[in-house]
Write a protein that holds these residues in place. Structure first.
Motif, PDB file in Angstrom:
ATOM      1  N   GLY A  90       0.870  -1.195  -0.008  1.00  0.00           N
ATOM      2  CA  GLY A  90      -0.109  -0.236   0.077  1.00  0.00           C
ATOM      3  C   GLY A  90       0.785   1.305   0.049  1.00  0.00           C
ATOM      4  O   GLY A  90       0.293   2.281  -0.328  1.00  0.00           O
ATOM      5  N   ARG A  91       2.119   1.199   0.238  1.00  0.00           N
ATOM      6  CA  ARG A  91       2.905   2.160   0.215  1.00  0.00           C
ATOM      7  C   ARG A  91       3.451   2.524  -1.370  1.00  0.00           C
ATOM      8  O   ARG A  91       3.150   1.633  -2.226  1.00  0.00           O
ATOM      9  N   PHE A  92       4.135   3.641  -1.545  1.00  0.00           N
ATOM     10  CA  PHE A  92       4.396   3.873  -2.937  1.00  0.00           C
ATOM     11  C   PHE A  92       5.661   4.635  -2.817  1.00  0.00           C
ATOM     12  O   PHE A  92       6.547   5.082  -1.984  1.00  0.00           O
ATOM     13  N   MET A  93       6.703   3.982  -3.706  1.00  0.00           N
ATOM     14  CA  MET A  93       8.189   4.799  -4.083  1.00  0.00           C
ATOM     15  C   MET A  93       7.982   5.738  -5.332  1.00  0.00           C
ATOM     16  O   MET A  93       7.747   5.613  -6.220  1.00  0.00           O
ATOM     17  N   LEU A  94       8.485   7.013  -4.534  1.00  0.00           N
ATOM     18  CA  LEU A  94       8.396   7.921  -5.548  1.00  0.00           C
ATOM     19  C   LEU A  94       9.923   8.290  -6.262  1.00  0.00           C
ATOM     20  O   LEU A  94      10.682   8.301  -5.201  1.00  0.00           O
ATOM     21  N   SER A  95      10.043   8.422  -7.396  1.00  0.00           N
ATOM     22  CA  SER A  95      11.288   8.579  -7.937  1.00  0.00           C
ATOM     23  C   SER A  95      11.129   9.709  -8.454  1.00  0.00           C
ATOM     24  O   SER A  95      10.251  10.285  -9.543  1.00  0.00           O
TER      25      SER A  95
END
Length: 168
Positions: A99-104
């Motif tokens: 449910g988390r997101f990795m922001l690049s």
């Protein structure tokens, strides 16, 4: 250890690489000027005319994996920021299974003090620098249930903000 000295947010004036062996929770000190083959007033201490560079970036890279382990920025002219139209910023959020997101966050030119404004999410990092041609990854933690990140990334040295896009 990779060190680059930039002028104008993207033009390399000098670069250097040196092996640095660090064990867990340790520190070492290397002088940037000592790594170079030529003289460069890396800290603008001698003041022989205007500084040749406005940014120094030291990046610690894991030799085995190529992963960036740490990055430090130095601005020898001080922290004054001149805004430009845009720095080529791109921000993409990739969903993770939990449910988390990795922001690049990527930048074509140096992006200084990138501020994230993401509705419904708490970023693990905020107000960071992104080197030219580089990426900075930030974990986004949801504050509620079932939302996707919507918001912007705004570098202090650019007039325009960048919308965060979702990678599916």
């Amino acid at each position: 250890l990779e060190v680059v000295f930039l002028r104008g947010g993207e033009i390399p004036v000098a670069t250097a690489k040196a092996p640095a062996m660090l064990s867990a929770r340790s520190a070492t000190r290397l002088r940037g000027a000592a790594l170079l083959d030529q003289f460069l007033d890396t800290t603008y201490a001698y003041r022989f005319g205007p500084p040749a560079h406005d940014t120094a970036i030291a990046t610690l890279v894991d030799r085995a994996t190529g992963a960036v382990r740490g990055r430090a920025f130095h601005f020898p002219r001080g922290l004054e920021v001149h805004q430009e139209a845009e720095v080529g910023l791109d921000a993409q959020a990739t969903p993770l299974p939990d449910g988390r997101f990795m922001l690049s966050v990527r930048a074509r030119r140096l992006a200084r003090w990138v501020a994230l404004d993401v509705v419904g999410f708490s970023p693990d990092d905020n107000y960071f620098h992104v080197p030219p041609g580089g990426t900075h990854e930030v974990l986004l933690r949801p504050e509620g249930q079932g939302s996707v990140p919507r918001g912007t990334a705004q570098p202090l040295n650019a007039f325009a903000s960048t919308k965060i896009t979702l990678v599916k």
